[in-house]
Design an enzyme around this catalytic site. Sequence first.
Site, short mmCIF file in Angstrom:
data_model
loop_
_atom_site.label_atom_id
_atom_site.label_comp_id
_atom_site.label_asym_id
_atom_site.label_seq_id
_atom_site.Cartn_x
_atom_site.Cartn_y
_atom_site.Cartn_z
N HIS A 72 0.82 -1.22 0.00
CA HIS A 72 0.00 0.00 0.00
C HIS A 72 0.85 1.27 0.00
CE1 HIS A 72 0.37 0.91 4.41
NE2 HIS A 72 0.44 -0.40 4.53
N ASP A 189 6.35 1.63 6.85
CA ASP A 189 5.08 0.93 6.63
C ASP A 189 4.17 1.90 5.86
OD1 ASP A 189 2.59 -0.29 6.79
OD2 ASP A 189 2.35 0.09 8.94
N GLU A 223 -5.10 1.17 2.91
CA GLU A 223 -4.89 0.05 3.83
C GLU A 223 -4.91 0.51 5.27
OE1 GLU A 223 -2.80 -2.75 6.42
OE2 GLU A 223 -2.21 -0.69 5.95
N GLU A 224 -4.37 1.70 5.55
CA GLU A 224 -4.27 2.16 6.93
C GLU A 224 -5.64 2.44 7.56
OE1 GLU A 224 -1.85 1.82 8.65
OE2 GLU A 224 0.01 2.12 7.55
N ASP A 244 4.14 -6.24 3.63
CA ASP A 244 3.91 -5.21 4.63
C ASP A 244 4.97 -5.36 5.72
OD1 ASP A 244 2.64 -3.10 6.08
OD2 ASP A 244 0.71 -3.72 5.27
N HIS A 324 4.45 1.94 13.33
CA HIS A 324 3.48 3.04 13.51
C HIS A 324 4.01 4.11 14.47
CE1 HIS A 324 -0.55 1.32 11.83
NE2 HIS A 324 0.48 1.09 11.05
#
Length: 393
Positions: A72, A189, A223-224, A244, A324
């Site tokens: 993504h 990410d 995606e997030e 990922d 994250h």
Amino acid sequence: MARLQIDIDYLAEQLKALLAIPSPAGFTDTVVRATCEELDRLGVPYDLTRRGAIRAWVKGKTSNQRRAVISHLDTLGAQVKMIKDNGRLELVPIGHWSARFSEGARCTIISEKGSYRGTILPLMASGHTFGEEVDKLPVGWPFVELRIDALARTKADVGRLGIDVGDLVAIDPAPEFLDNGFIVSRYLDNKAGAALMLACLQALAREEAVPTVDTYWLFSISEEVGVGASAVVPHDVASLVVVDNGTSAPGQNSAEFGVTIAMADQTGPFDYHLTRKLIQLCRDNEIRFQRDVFRYYRSDSASAIEAGADVRTALATFGVDASHGYERINMHALRSVAELLTAYCLSPVMIERDAKELGPLKGFTEQPLEEAEQSLGPGKRNNGKRDNDKGDR
């Protein structure tokens, strides 16, 4: 055919370029255009969905039961929740990330009139003013605010700037590429996953390698927020490998080196056969790997399945420390995942029955249930038999 060699200089160049483009979920047009321009340069054809998810493809030796790989392009970010009387902005997150990682971050507010720079600060930001109280402030989005680098002392001032509720906020990634292979940045990410997919495509083009079957290379854009692959996976795809980040943290088996194969995430186990195919490809091609289970994690696999795709899915990851947050990876993991993907798309198809969406029992897969052989050493007995005596099995 064995894995292909990956150009890590190209991979790093693409990662730097992607990180330089703000792309919080909901604001991905620019990064989609940049990715398409690189696909054009590589000579890889593609289509776009209405909202901008990319479906690129490489023709294989046959079109029977196509494969797909996906990562993504969207990232975490924030939105303006409220304009405060002091001219600061209250925020809500885009995606799931802790406000503790927002404190001190430089960012860009994207308004209808243009962009403004700013900094996210705790409500008590000055030790000279609040003394020890600055260390007692709780962690959470209600306890931070965005200071705009413009004349914005009141709500009216902010209104004159054109900033309003719902405006998007892109956080600076602040990347650093070290000579020892470590890369530190926000949004590895999954900008790293997209970059290594481009490196795979570059390797296929350079070596003029033809995949076993037609292979789609998909780039999702949401995606997030949980819906990334819901509208981009073609119906004729039999297997989907998701790329990922793995979570390199205490209590996890992921690593910042080699490939981390996810056995399950919060939505359940990944496909038994496709996952073990990736593991065997790592063994056959001497690609370092480890296995892990993620408890608080989902990916494009979940959104594809939830959207009704009858597709086998597996998750190949590169270990990320502080996912994250302010993340760290090593180029060794990115190269390893890319090598695995090239080996995968050049590997033979093992489940011929998957060519059709529906079929008879004949040719359906089997999962082993036999008792494992146990070797206890020379001359030792195992359940009353010597270790070389298999009995009736």
